[in-house]
Scaffold this motif. Structure first.
Motif, PDB file in Angstrom:
ATOM      1  N   VAL A 142       0.831  -1.216   0.000  1.00 60.67           N
ATOM      2  CA  VAL A 142       0.000   0.000   0.000  1.00 60.67           C
ATOM      3  C   VAL A 142       0.865   1.265   0.000  1.00 60.67           C
ATOM      4  O   VAL A 142       0.731   2.114  -0.887  1.00 60.67           O
ATOM      5  N   PRO A 143       1.776   1.447   0.980  1.00 59.73           N
ATOM      6  CA  PRO A 143       2.631   2.645   0.902  1.00 59.73           C
ATOM      7  C   PRO A 143       3.550   2.645  -0.315  1.00 59.73           C
ATOM      8  O   PRO A 143       3.841   3.705  -0.873  1.00 59.73           O
ATOM      9  N   LEU A 144       4.011   1.472  -0.750  1.00 58.04           N
ATOM     10  CA  LEU A 144       4.893   1.422  -1.914  1.00 58.04           C
ATOM     11  C   LEU A 144       4.176   1.876  -3.185  1.00 58.04           C
ATOM     12  O   LEU A 144       4.727   2.634  -3.990  1.00 58.04           O
ATOM     13  N   ALA A 167      -7.652  -3.078  -3.720  1.00 59.83           N
ATOM     14  CA  ALA A 167      -8.314  -2.397  -2.601  1.00 59.83           C
ATOM     15  C   ALA A 167      -8.581  -0.932  -2.916  1.00 59.83           C
ATOM     16  O   ALA A 167      -9.608  -0.369  -2.522  1.00 59.83           O
ATOM     17  N   MET A 168      -7.665  -0.316  -3.650  1.00 57.10           N
ATOM     18  CA  MET A 168      -7.818   1.109  -3.977  1.00 57.10           C
ATOM     19  C   MET A 168      -8.937   1.385  -4.966  1.00 57.10           C
ATOM     20  O   MET A 168      -9.358   2.536  -5.137  1.00 57.10           O
ATOM     21  N   VAL A 192      -7.811   0.695   3.003  1.00 53.46           N
ATOM     22  CA  VAL A 192      -7.068   0.049   1.919  1.00 53.46           C
ATOM     23  C   VAL A 192      -6.108  -0.998   2.474  1.00 53.46           C
ATOM     24  O   VAL A 192      -5.975  -2.091   1.920  1.00 53.46           O
ATOM     25  N   VAL A 193      -5.422  -0.684   3.571  1.00 55.11           N
ATOM     26  CA  VAL A 193      -4.488  -1.632   4.188  1.00 55.11           C
ATOM     27  C   VAL A 193      -5.213  -2.906   4.609  1.00 55.11           C
ATOM     28  O   VAL A 193      -4.767  -4.027   4.322  1.00 55.11           O
ATOM     29  N   LEU A 194      -6.347  -2.749   5.301  1.00 50.25           N
ATOM     30  CA  LEU A 194      -7.099  -3.914   5.764  1.00 50.25           C
ATOM     31  C   LEU A 194      -7.645  -4.729   4.589  1.00 50.25           C
ATOM     32  O   LEU A 194      -7.552  -5.966   4.569  1.00 50.25           O
ATOM     33  N   CYS A 195      -8.219  -4.038   3.606  1.00 52.40           N
ATOM     34  CA  CYS A 195      -8.786  -4.721   2.442  1.00 52.40           C
ATOM     35  C   CYS A 195      -7.697  -5.437   1.648  1.00 52.40           C
ATOM     36  O   CYS A 195      -7.891  -6.565   1.178  1.00 52.40           O
ATOM     37  N   ALA A 196      -6.538  -4.791   1.501  1.00 46.46           N
ATOM     38  CA  ALA A 196      -5.437  -5.406   0.761  1.00 46.46           C
ATOM     39  C   ALA A 196      -4.958  -6.683   1.462  1.00 46.46           C
ATOM     40  O   ALA A 196      -4.677  -7.693   0.810  1.00 46.46           O
ATOM     41  N   GLY A 197      -4.868  -6.637   2.780  1.00 48.08           N
ATOM     42  CA  GLY A 197      -4.443  -7.815   3.524  1.00 48.08           C
ATOM     43  C   GLY A 197      -5.402  -8.978   3.354  1.00 48.08           C
ATOM     44  O   GLY A 197      -4.986 -10.124   3.099  1.00 48.08           O
TER      45      GLY A 197
END
Length: 271
Positions: free
Chosen positions: A32-34, A211-212, A221-226
């Motif tokens: 996500v941050p990357l 997620a985005m 987004v972090v939670l959904c991506a995981g």
């Protein structure tokens, strides 16, 4: 469906699930941050560096993972320094490093062992390549990555969206960029056995992009991506077993399918 209960009777399948879930989770959270920092292709560059280090280790008869981990961490730090303190852009620096490391790995392989099963598994991934020692190392390092991400979550959020403001408020931007690079390097090395150098970067990019499509907040987004990464990996591994397809490629196809579905849902939501 009768094959599903049988699948969990094989120890190598269980090892693959444990390692794959942890690595997918780590890769998606860091992704996500990357992706937001437009630094997502670092995974591709570091995976090629890892392949070069692994090729040399195999040729010399050394343990591959203990050799490749420090090499990839150093490469991540050098890439970070190169992109921050030179006129070379991040994409160019990653491309140069990626191509050079891959070339070294291919030459070393061709001059020594040739394309053995071990080298092939690092290139394209292999569910059979994961032994108990790899599982223990992967679990330990994955837990460290997850703990570090949780501890530095707010700092990573700050440097992701506005490095200048973060630096002005006293946040040590260089330190936290280094933390992000090192955690990414560890995750890439851990996923090499399962996904291979050619496909490991997909675990970093796809869940974050999916997620985005529907969620706007960073935490969401972090939670959904995981969740997306873990579900896609488990689905891909199961389909790989049922249809006798390569694990890495199957996981990528599942991630691609989810991404396309998210894109469609986004369009429907806009209407």
């Amino acid at each position: 469906m009768s094959l599903l209960p049988e699948m969990f009777t094989y120890p190598f399948i269980l090892r693959a699930f444990v390692v794959g879930i942890l690595v997918s989770l780590c890769a998606s959270l860091l992704g996500v941050p990357l992706v937001l920092k437009r630094y997502s292709m670092i995974g591709d560059g570091l995976s090629h560096v890892s392949f070069g280090a692994l090729s040399i280790a195999v040729a010399c008869g050394w343990a591959p993972l203990p050799v490749s981990i420090p090499v990839v961490v150093v490469a991540a730090l050098l890439l970070l320094r190169l992109t921050e303190n030179s006129r070379i852009g991040a994409d160019a620096a990653i491309a140069v490093t990626s191509a050079s490391a891959l070339a070294v790995g291919i030459i070393v392989t061709s001059l020594t062992t040739g394309m053995t099963t071990d080298v092939d598994s690092y290139m394209f991934g292999s569910i059979l390549a994961i032994d108990r020692a790899d599982v223990a190392l992967s679990v330990g390092l994955s837990v460290c990555v997850l703990v570090m991400f949780a501890l530095f979550y707010h700092r990573l959020f700050a440097i992701t969206f506005d490095e200048s403001f973060s630096r002005a408020t006293g946040v040590k931007v260089g330190l936290y960029n280094t933390v992000l690079s090192v955690l990414t390097a560890l995750t890439i090395v851990l996923g090499m056995r399962l996904m291979g150098a050619m496909l490991i970067s997909s675990l970093v990019i796809f869940p974050a992009l999916s997620a985005m499509r529907l969620i706007k907040s960073f935490r969401g987004v972090v939670l959904c991506a995981g969740v997306t990464a873990v579900v896609c990996f488990c689905t891909g591994l199961t389909l790989s077993y049922l249809f006798s397809t390569p694990v890495g490629a199957t996981v990528v196809i599942v991630n691609l399918a989810v991404f396309l579905v998210m894109c469609v849902l986004r369009r429907i939501k806009k209407r």
